[in-house]
Design a protein around this motif. Structure first.
Motif, PDB file in Angstrom:
ATOM      1  N   ASN A  39      16.773 -20.259   1.764  1.00  0.00           N
ATOM      2  CA  ASN A  39      16.593 -20.562   0.357  1.00  0.00           C
ATOM      3  C   ASN A  39      16.229 -22.035   0.195  1.00  0.00           C
ATOM      4  O   ASN A  39      17.027 -22.840  -0.269  1.00  0.00           O
ATOM      5  N   TRP A  40      15.006 -22.371   0.565  1.00  0.00           N
ATOM      6  CA  TRP A  40      14.596 -23.772   0.512  1.00  0.00           C
ATOM      7  C   TRP A  40      14.413 -24.261  -0.915  1.00  0.00           C
ATOM      8  O   TRP A  40      14.571 -25.445  -1.207  1.00  0.00           O
ATOM      9  N   GLN A  41      14.104 -23.354  -1.854  1.00  0.00           N
ATOM     10  CA  GLN A  41      13.918 -23.774  -3.248  1.00  0.00           C
ATOM     11  C   GLN A  41      15.237 -24.276  -3.840  1.00  0.00           C
ATOM     12  O   GLN A  41      15.273 -25.305  -4.502  1.00  0.00           O
ATOM     13  N   PHE A 374       7.788 -21.097  12.000  1.00  0.00           N
ATOM     14  CA  PHE A 374       7.973 -19.783  11.419  1.00  0.00           C
ATOM     15  C   PHE A 374       8.259 -18.788  12.538  1.00  0.00           C
ATOM     16  O   PHE A 374       7.799 -18.948  13.678  1.00  0.00           O
ATOM     17  N   VAL A 375       9.097 -17.825  12.204  1.00  0.00           N
ATOM     18  CA  VAL A 375       9.512 -16.788  13.142  1.00  0.00           C
ATOM     19  C   VAL A 375       9.165 -15.443  12.522  1.00  0.00           C
ATOM     20  O   VAL A 375       9.479 -15.200  11.353  1.00  0.00           O
ATOM     21  N   ALA A 376       8.490 -14.588  13.276  1.00  0.00           N
ATOM     22  CA  ALA A 376       8.110 -13.260  12.793  1.00  0.00           C
ATOM     23  C   ALA A 376       8.766 -12.198  13.663  1.00  0.00           C
ATOM     24  O   ALA A 376       8.705 -12.282  14.896  1.00  0.00           O
ATOM     25  N   GLY A 436       3.277 -30.498   8.580  1.00  0.00           N
ATOM     26  CA  GLY A 436       3.487 -29.080   8.881  1.00  0.00           C
ATOM     27  C   GLY A 436       4.446 -28.392   7.941  1.00  0.00           C
ATOM     28  O   GLY A 436       4.249 -27.227   7.579  1.00  0.00           O
ATOM     29  N   ARG A 437       5.525 -29.091   7.516  1.00  0.00           N
ATOM     30  CA  ARG A 437       6.523 -28.448   6.656  1.00  0.00           C
ATOM     31  C   ARG A 437       5.911 -28.066   5.308  1.00  0.00           C
ATOM     32  O   ARG A 437       6.070 -26.946   4.830  1.00  0.00           O
ATOM     33  N   THR A 438       5.206 -29.018   4.697  1.00  0.00           N
ATOM     34  CA  THR A 438       4.606 -28.752   3.389  1.00  0.00           C
ATOM     35  C   THR A 438       3.606 -27.610   3.489  1.00  0.00           C
ATOM     36  O   THR A 438       3.575 -26.709   2.645  1.00  0.00           O
ATOM     37  N   LEU A 441       5.294 -24.039   3.947  1.00  0.00           N
ATOM     38  CA  LEU A 441       5.885 -23.456   2.743  1.00  0.00           C
ATOM     39  C   LEU A 441       4.827 -23.022   1.734  1.00  0.00           C
ATOM     40  O   LEU A 441       5.140 -22.331   0.763  1.00  0.00           O
ATOM     41  N   ASN A 442       3.574 -23.408   1.963  1.00  0.00           N
ATOM     42  CA  ASN A 442       2.485 -22.972   1.089  1.00  0.00           C
ATOM     43  C   ASN A 442       1.751 -21.749   1.623  1.00  0.00           C
ATOM     44  O   ASN A 442       0.935 -21.160   0.909  1.00  0.00           O
ATOM     45  N   TYR A 443       2.012 -21.377   2.879  1.00  0.00           N
ATOM     46  CA  TYR A 443       1.410 -20.157   3.422  1.00  0.00           C
ATOM     47  C   TYR A 443       2.247 -18.963   2.990  1.00  0.00           C
ATOM     48  O   TYR A 443       3.483 -19.018   2.984  1.00  0.00           O
TER      49      TYR A 443
END
Length: 537
Positions: A39-41, A374-376, A436-438, A441-443
């Motif tokens: 919950n980064w937001q 990211f982990v899938a 990379g972080r920004t 979170l936009n992808y």
């Protein structure tokens, strides 16, 4: 981000892979799935600097408040419980405990959302061994006194394989096609590693050991932090492309950093810290289908009556006789008045949460840089067929040599389930991306699923048809980055000292995002809160 498919794949996988993928096939239908987890937001609410007023009837009094239920926070709670301290709470932002060691449930097995193994600890790491004994993972000690883990919990062979130019080969270091010069450099590199494994300072301390706090602070060791691992390799005369790839993979795997970003101290720590003496193999891995989620569940169960999930700590106000901790839970503010606080959240968040921290500045929290991943998790109805009769078989860890990802881990491998449905966990560190972080979170889910399936599809073209679901976790602040100059730069050492009534406990304090380091700091902080005092009833 309005990227074309080729632009997306070029950004994540490189132009050659993107071009080949786009020429080979048109965009395909994706399986079901979603973005899950962190919950980064809500976490970003902390940056807004709000003030919080708690109603009088929403306050409780406890002896210790633990902020964060990652491995460090759970270890602190586990230790307090063992010492008879029962008047404490563990406050966790997310719905589930565990941080980057949490896991998911699937069919036919569970799967990790982050960390997926723990090397067998040396006999000197007695507290961690107590946890493993408590979990009934051990079957006694060897004649030398080393811990013996039950066979079913040690990583099953084959452990690793690497995909290169259309074929799978054993191990992580790529031997196929190596030159005589490559062989000489690998042997010379291993000799350098053996030298550091055997090195001892005047007090008999190793250069690199787990936990890192028990290692040497001799200037010969600390000087390694002033250069990158890539620079160290070049200084030692190494030029082999294969050796550089091998070391770069090690840095991306454990630290989420590229070779030129990683401190030489951290690079050598990777190769030296879990080897008892020169010539020995590195300690074997303890692993489960769900990864380190097994350890998380055990500790969380031991302290479940103290664990409060979905409690976002938004303010800590230290005072002369203790501290006030304010949480946002169920859309209301709740408060805890306590004697001590164990701050087991990422260190960079301290100025946003702890009132007065920025003014007094006990250490520079901005020096603690974290990286993003990211982990899938791919749930599959069957596994791909080998493309060549002589291909090395599916391993636990499956690495793609020509990819910036880390490849995938097979969750069913440890159970010996070699046919039928499976779950593959794909890892991608954002170290190749500026900001990379920004960007991560936009992808959206669709874009990241496309990247994962395309990357794995180079080795397994049928992955699109076999995958029934793909869920993705975006870790904006995945783990601490041991960049050049951080490990022995001074701020990490300052942060290990309490700030008023607040004791810090996190892998950030080691500069190494490892289970053993989180566990060590959790126990250390817990001990600081009870010390030699009389145990609680």
């Amino acid at each position: 981000m309005n990227l074309t498919r080729r632009e997306l794949l070029t950004t994540f996988l490189g132009a050659p892979i993107a071009l080949a993928a786009c020429e080979r096939s048109a965009p395909r239908a994706l399986p079901e799935g979603e973005i899950v987890g962190a919950n980064w937001q809500l976490g970003h609410v902390l940056r807004e600097g709000r003030t919080f007023e708690v109603a009088a009837d929403k306050w409780k009094r406890v002896r210790v408040a633990i902020v964060g239920a990652g491995v460090a926070g759970l270890a602190a709670a586990w230790q307090l419980k063992r010492k008879g301290v029962n008047d404490f709470v563990v406050l966790e932002l997310e719905k589930e405990a565990g941080g980057t060691s949490r896991s998911g449930e699937g069919s036919p097995v569970g799967y990790p959302w982050g960390a997926h193994y723990l090397p067998v600890p040396f006999r000197e790491n007695t507290k961690l061994i107590e946890l493993l004994d408590e979990m009934s993972l051990s079957e006694g000690r060897s004649d030398e006194g080393d811990l013996v883990i039950k066979e079913q919990y040690l990583c099953r062979e084959p452990e690793e394989r690497v995909f290169y130019k259309g074929r799978w080969y054993p191990g992580l270091y790529l031997h196929v096609g190596e030159s005589e010069a490559d062989k000489r450099e690998l042997a010379a590199f291993e000799e350098k590693i053996n030298t550091w494994v055997n090195w001892r300072d005047a007090r008999g301390r190793r250069a690199f050991v787990v936990p890192a706090a028990l290692g040497s602070d001799d200037t010969e060791v600390t000087a390694l932090d002033k250069i990158s691992f890539g620079e160290w390799l070049r200084r030692e005369g190494f030029t082999s492309e294969r050796l550089f790839w091998y070391c770069d993979y090690a840095c991306r795997d454990d630290y989420g950093l590229k070779l030129e970003q990683t401190s030489a101290w951290a690079g050598l720590f990777y190769f030296c810290s879990r080897v008892r003496k020169s010539g020995d193999e590195s300690q074997p891995f303890i692993t489960f289908p769900e990864g380190n989620g097994r350890f998380v569940r055990h500790m969380a169960e031991r302290v479940r009556e103290h664990l409060l999930s979905s409690h976002a700590v938004v303010s800590i106000v230290p005072g002369d006789g203790g501290a006030e901790v304010v949480c946002l839970a169920d859309d209301e503010l709740r408060g805890f008045r306590c004697e001590k606080v164990i701050f087991a959240s990422p260190v960079f968040t301290a100025p946003f949460v702890i009132r007065g921290f920025s003014e007094e500045r006990p250490f520079d929290a901005s020096a603690f840089h974290s990286n993003s991943w990211f982990v899938a998790n791919l749930q599959m109805k069957d596994r791909p067929r080998s493309r060549f009769a002589r291909d090395f078989p599916v391993a636990w860890d499956n690495v793609l040599y020509e990819s910036p990802s880390l490849g995938y881990v097979s969750a069913t491998h440890q159970k010996g389930i070699d046919y039928g449905p499976t779950v593959w966990t794909y890892y991608y560190p954002m170290c190749h991306e500026e900001n990379g972080r920004t960007k991560l979170l936009n992808y959206d889910w669709r874009e990241l699923a496309e990247v994962a399936l395309t990357d794995i599809g180079r080795a397994h073209p049928e992955i699109w048809e076999l995958t029934t679901r793909i869920d993705i976790m975006r870790w904006g602040h995945a783990m601490i980055s041991p960049r050049t100059g951080f490990i022995w730069g001074g701020e990490r050492q300052k942060a290990m000292r309490p700030y008023r009534n607040i004791h810090f406990a996190h892998t950030d304090l080691s500069g190494l995002a490892l289970f053993e380091e989180a566990f060590f700091h959790g126990l250390r902080a817990a001990k600081e809160t009870y010390g030699n005092e009389r145990k609680s009833a």
